[in-house]
Design a protein around this motif. Structure first.
Motif, PDB file in Angstrom:
ATOM      1  N   GLY A  47       0.209  -3.003  12.809  1.00 56.36           N
ATOM      2  CA  GLY A  47      -0.705  -4.147  12.821  1.00 56.36           C
ATOM      3  C   GLY A  47      -1.799  -3.995  11.785  1.00 56.36           C
ATOM      4  N   ASN A  48      -2.832  -3.237  12.130  1.00 58.81           N
ATOM      5  CA  ASN A  48      -4.032  -3.196  11.283  1.00 58.81           C
ATOM      6  C   ASN A  48      -3.826  -2.526   9.927  1.00 58.81           C
ATOM      7  N   LEU A  49      -2.976  -1.507   9.869  1.00 58.71           N
ATOM      8  CA  LEU A  49      -2.768  -0.813   8.590  1.00 58.71           C
ATOM      9  C   LEU A  49      -1.566  -1.358   7.818  1.00 58.71           C
ATOM     10  N   ASP A  50      -0.798  -2.233   8.458  1.00 58.82           N
ATOM     11  CA  ASP A  50       0.325  -2.905   7.791  1.00 58.82           C
ATOM     12  C   ASP A  50       1.260  -1.901   7.116  1.00 58.82           C
ATOM     13  N   MET A  51       1.639  -0.855   7.867  1.00 63.03           N
ATOM     14  CA  MET A  51       2.489   0.208   7.315  1.00 63.03           C
ATOM     15  C   MET A  51       3.972  -0.025   7.606  1.00 63.03           C
ATOM     16  N   GLY A  52       4.296  -1.170   8.196  1.00 63.43           N
ATOM     17  CA  GLY A  52       5.683  -1.426   8.615  1.00 63.43           C
ATOM     18  C   GLY A  52       6.673  -1.318   7.470  1.00 63.43           C
ATOM     19  N   GLY A  53       6.245  -1.697   6.251  1.00 62.40           N
ATOM     20  CA  GLY A  53       7.165  -1.666   5.114  1.00 62.40           C
ATOM     21  C   GLY A  53       7.202  -0.324   4.396  1.00 62.40           C
ATOM     22  N   LEU A  69      -6.395   4.051   5.836  1.00 61.82           N
ATOM     23  CA  LEU A  69      -7.444   4.371   6.821  1.00 61.82           C
ATOM     24  C   LEU A  69      -8.819   4.362   6.163  1.00 61.82           C
ATOM     25  N   ALA A  70      -8.855   4.762   4.883  1.00 62.10           N
ATOM     26  CA  ALA A  70     -10.130   4.792   4.163  1.00 62.10           C
ATOM     27  C   ALA A  70     -10.516   3.426   3.598  1.00 62.10           C
ATOM     28  N   ASP A  71      -9.580   2.490   3.630  1.00 61.45           N
ATOM     29  CA  ASP A  71      -9.842   1.139   3.115  1.00 61.45           C
ATOM     30  C   ASP A  71     -10.886   0.465   4.008  1.00 61.45           C
ATOM     31  N   PRO A  72     -11.984  -0.033   3.423  1.00 68.85           N
ATOM     32  CA  PRO A  72     -13.059  -0.570   4.269  1.00 68.85           C
ATOM     33  C   PRO A  72     -12.634  -1.782   5.099  1.00 68.85           C
ATOM     34  N   ILE A  73     -11.633  -2.515   4.658  1.00 66.79           N
ATOM     35  CA  ILE A  73     -11.207  -3.686   5.453  1.00 66.79           C
ATOM     36  C   ILE A  73     -10.206  -3.263   6.518  1.00 66.79           C
ATOM     37  N   ARG A  74      -9.127  -2.597   6.095  1.00 65.07           N
ATOM     38  CA  ARG A  74      -8.087  -2.224   7.072  1.00 65.07           C
ATOM     39  C   ARG A  74      -8.607  -1.223   8.102  1.00 65.07           C
TER      40      ARG A  74
END
Lengths: 116, 231
Positions: free
Chosen positions: B131-137, B157-162
């Motif tokens: 979901g939040n980190l959009d790592m599915g792909g 994880l370090a991305d200020p938005i995600r």
């Protein structure tokens, strides 16, 4: 001999700790605590060590693991694939409680040698 | 009536939340339900903050974030709600603390309690990773792929938005059942068809949840997973 105890990075939360020892052609990996989706970076180090080794047997001691999730199962399967490429045997030793139950429901006995 | 309590936040921050949520700070001697605002969310703060009389625990990170659960219904039913950032959900892994709060409050049997923890952990992992980190792909089927998966994971994880997107977890109790919901702030989750191959290295989380819960379903276009357990 204690070879390595991982230092948690800022995202690990310190959940997974492990020690590895290599002797007589075997690598013994002792895991502690919880093995979950947050432990990919730690497990990557375990796999790297296995890939660099000439060991013919990998023994994972799970007696001190209190919880494992589906990502943790996936990581053990990656170790199995790595071991298979190196023609090494892999043994999961002494799973307890929740770990034992989730191994059973995931049919891990068909994929690994599990020793009590 | 609800009131606010702070744990590691300033009086000014608490007053800001009081105004935005319309919930007063405590009156001396009052012992009703609480909404707890936590500044530094570690495991200890989380465990403290989920005990009765808490019905909601919100991590303060540039504010308390939007509340996803109906607070009035939580108060009426003695439910529990937790809202935390993705970074904290990854670092603290709240399933165990949430399980302990649920087990104590609703007097659950050990077997049910363990099933709840496993399912919560899987649901939160999906909310964080897919979901939040959009790592599915981002594949993680092999050891080589796991190297790049870990690099992308740390970047996101370090991305200020995600990293600051929230994970919301709550439980609504009823006399014969507990209904849990886990919501993320990603693009919506569409589960892939389940594989029955025991050697697959990923994609078994939802299968596990469905094997443990009496009923599961998706809401809000896949951003919210609901799971029902018998009490």
């Amino acid at each position: 001999m204690l070879v390595e105890l991982i230092e948690p990075n800022q995202y690990l939360g310190g959940a997974l700790q492990y020690e590895t020892a290599e002797r007589d052609g075997s690598i013994h990996v002792t895991l502690h605590g919880r093995v979950t989706y947050a432990d990919h970076p730690s497990f990557r180090n375990v796999i790297s060590q296995i890939r660099e080794s000439d060991a013919r047997e990998l023994v994972f001691d799970l007696a001190d693991v209190e919880f494992i999730d589906s990502a943790g199962l996936g990581m053990l399967l990656m170790v199995r694939d790595t071991a298979s490429q190196k023609k090494a045997n892999i043994v999961l030793r002494s799973p307890k409680g929740q770990v034992q139950r989730i191994f059973s429901s995931s049919k891990f006995e068909t994929l690994f040698t599990i020793q009590q | 009536m609800l009131h606010l309590r702070g744990d590691g936040v300033t009086q000014g921050q608490l007053a800001e939340v009081a105004e935005s949520l319309g919930i007063p700070t405590p009156v001396s001697g009052y012992c009703g339900h609480e909404v707890v605002i936590v500044g530094d969310l570690d495991e200890g703060a989380l465990r403290r903050s989920l005990c009765r009389p808490t019905i909601a625990c919100l991590e303060w990170k540039d504010g308390p974030g939007a509340v996803a659960a109906p607070l009035a219904e939580l108060e009426r039913s003695d439910g529990i709600y937790l809202s935390l950032t993705t970074g904290s959900a990854f670092a603290v892994q709240p399933a165990q603390a949430f399980r302990q709060a649920v087990e104590t409050r609703y007097d659950l049997a050990e077997e049910t309690s363990e099933a709840v923890e496993i399912a919560l952990n899987e649901g939160i992992a999906n909310a964080v990773i897919h979901g939040n980190l959009d790592m599915g792909g981002v594949p993680r089927q092999t050891a080589d792929q796991m190297d790049s998966f870990c690099s992308v994971l740390n970047e996101r994880l370090a991305d200020p938005i995600r990293g600051r997107r929230r994970v919301h977890v709550w439980v609504m109790p009823a006399p014969t059942k507990l209904t849990f919901r886990i919501e993320d702030e990603g693009a919506g989750y569409r589960p892939a068809p389940a594989s029955s191959d025991p050697a697959r290295t990923s994609g078994r989380g939802l299968v596990l949840i469905r094997s443990l819960a009496r009923r599961t379903w998706l809401e809000r276009e896949g951003r919210r997973l609901a799971m029902e357990f018998r009490r």
